[in-house]
Design a protein around this motif. Structure first.
Motif, short mmCIF file in Angstrom:
data_model
loop_
_atom_site.label_atom_id
_atom_site.label_comp_id
_atom_site.label_asym_id
_atom_site.label_seq_id
_atom_site.Cartn_x
_atom_site.Cartn_y
_atom_site.Cartn_z
N LYS A 29 0.86 -1.18 0.00
CA LYS A 29 0.00 0.00 0.00
C LYS A 29 0.90 1.23 0.00
N ALA A 30 0.32 2.35 -0.28
CA ALA A 30 1.08 3.59 -0.29
C ALA A 30 1.44 3.97 1.15
N VAL A 31 2.73 3.98 1.43
CA VAL A 31 3.21 4.34 2.76
C VAL A 31 4.45 5.21 2.61
N LYS A 32 4.74 6.00 3.62
CA LYS A 32 5.96 6.79 3.63
C LYS A 32 7.09 5.90 4.09
N LEU A 33 8.18 5.86 3.31
CA LEU A 33 9.31 5.00 3.61
C LEU A 33 10.57 5.82 3.86
N LYS A 34 11.42 5.32 4.74
CA LYS A 34 12.77 5.83 4.89
C LYS A 34 13.68 4.72 4.40
N ILE A 35 14.52 5.02 3.43
CA ILE A 35 15.40 4.02 2.84
C ILE A 35 16.84 4.44 3.12
N SER A 36 17.61 3.54 3.72
CA SER A 36 19.01 3.82 4.05
C SER A 36 19.87 2.72 3.46
N ILE A 37 21.03 3.10 2.95
CA ILE A 37 21.97 2.14 2.38
C ILE A 37 23.28 2.24 3.16
N PHE A 38 23.76 1.09 3.64
CA PHE A 38 24.98 1.01 4.45
C PHE A 38 26.00 0.14 3.75
N ASN A 39 27.29 0.46 3.93
CA ASN A 39 28.34 -0.42 3.42
C ASN A 39 28.59 -1.53 4.44
N THR A 40 29.51 -2.42 4.13
CA THR A 40 29.75 -3.57 5.01
C THR A 40 30.42 -3.19 6.33
N LEU A 41 30.96 -1.98 6.41
CA LEU A 41 31.55 -1.50 7.67
C LEU A 41 30.51 -0.80 8.55
N GLY A 42 29.27 -0.69 8.06
CA GLY A 42 28.21 -0.05 8.82
C GLY A 42 28.09 1.43 8.55
N GLY A 43 28.89 1.94 7.63
CA GLY A 43 28.83 3.37 7.29
C GLY A 43 27.63 3.68 6.41
N LEU A 44 26.97 4.77 6.72
CA LEU A 44 25.81 5.20 5.93
C LEU A 44 26.30 5.77 4.61
N VAL A 45 25.81 5.21 3.51
CA VAL A 45 26.22 5.63 2.18
C VAL A 45 25.19 6.57 1.56
N LYS A 46 23.91 6.27 1.78
CA LYS A 46 22.84 7.04 1.16
C LYS A 46 21.58 6.86 1.98
N THR A 47 20.81 7.93 2.12
CA THR A 47 19.52 7.84 2.80
C THR A 47 18.55 8.83 2.18
N PHE A 48 17.29 8.45 2.15
CA PHE A 48 16.27 9.37 1.65
C PHE A 48 14.89 8.90 2.07
N ASP A 49 13.95 9.81 2.01
CA ASP A 49 12.56 9.50 2.29
C ASP A 49 11.82 9.34 0.97
N ALA A 50 10.94 8.37 0.91
CA ALA A 50 10.14 8.13 -0.29
C ALA A 50 8.67 8.13 0.12
N ASP A 51 7.89 8.97 -0.54
CA ASP A 51 6.46 9.02 -0.23
C ASP A 51 5.71 7.82 -0.79
N ASN A 52 6.28 7.13 -1.76
CA ASN A 52 5.78 5.84 -2.23
C ASN A 52 4.27 5.86 -2.48
N ILE A 53 3.79 6.90 -3.15
CA ILE A 53 2.36 7.06 -3.41
C ILE A 53 1.81 5.91 -4.25
N SER A 54 2.60 5.42 -5.19
CA SER A 54 2.13 4.36 -6.07
C SER A 54 2.35 2.97 -5.49
N GLY A 55 3.07 2.87 -4.37
CA GLY A 55 3.41 1.57 -3.81
C GLY A 55 4.75 1.05 -4.31
#
Length: 86
Positions: A28-54
Motif C-alpha cells: 500500500k502507499a506508505v511513507k518510507l525511509k530508505i538507508s543504504i549502508f556499506n559492510t563496515l556499517g557506514g551510511l552511504v545514502k539515505t532518503f525519504d520516499a512518499d511511495n504514493i504508487s506503492g
C-alpha cells in the motif's frame, strides 16, 4: 539456485544483485525511509520516499561495486536486506 528477490510481509525488494535500479514494492502507499549502508556499517545514502504508487526505485548506479545493506523503514516495520552492486 540464486534468489534475486527479497520478500517480507510488507515489502518486496529486487533485484538483490543490482547494477542500476533497486525496486522496493509496498502493498500500500506508505511513507518510507530508505538507508543504504556499506559492510563496515557506514551510511552511504539515505532518503525519504512518499511511495504514493506503492513502488519506489533507488538509483544504485553511482555506488561502487560491492556488498551493501538496504534498510527499509515504514511507520510500523523495519527490514534489512543484503544486496550486491555489480
Amino acid at each position: 539456485v540464486e534468489n534475486n528477490k527479497f520478500e517480507s510481509n510488507e515489502f518486496k525488494v529486487y533485484p538483490t544483485i543490482v547494477s542500476d535500479l533497486l525496486t522496493i514494492i509496498a502493498p500500500k502507499a506508505v511513507k518510507l525511509k530508505i538507508s543504504i549502508f556499506n559492510t563496515l556499517g557506514g551510511l552511504v545514502k539515505t532518503f525519504d520516499a512518499d511511495n504514493i504508487s506503492g513502488v519506489s526505485n533507488v538509483d544504485m548506479e553511482a555506488l561502487t561495486y560491492g556488498i551493501y545493506f538496504v534498510v527499509v523503514e515504514s511507520e510500523s516495520n523495519r527490514y534489512r536486506v543484503k544486496i550486491i552492486k555489480n
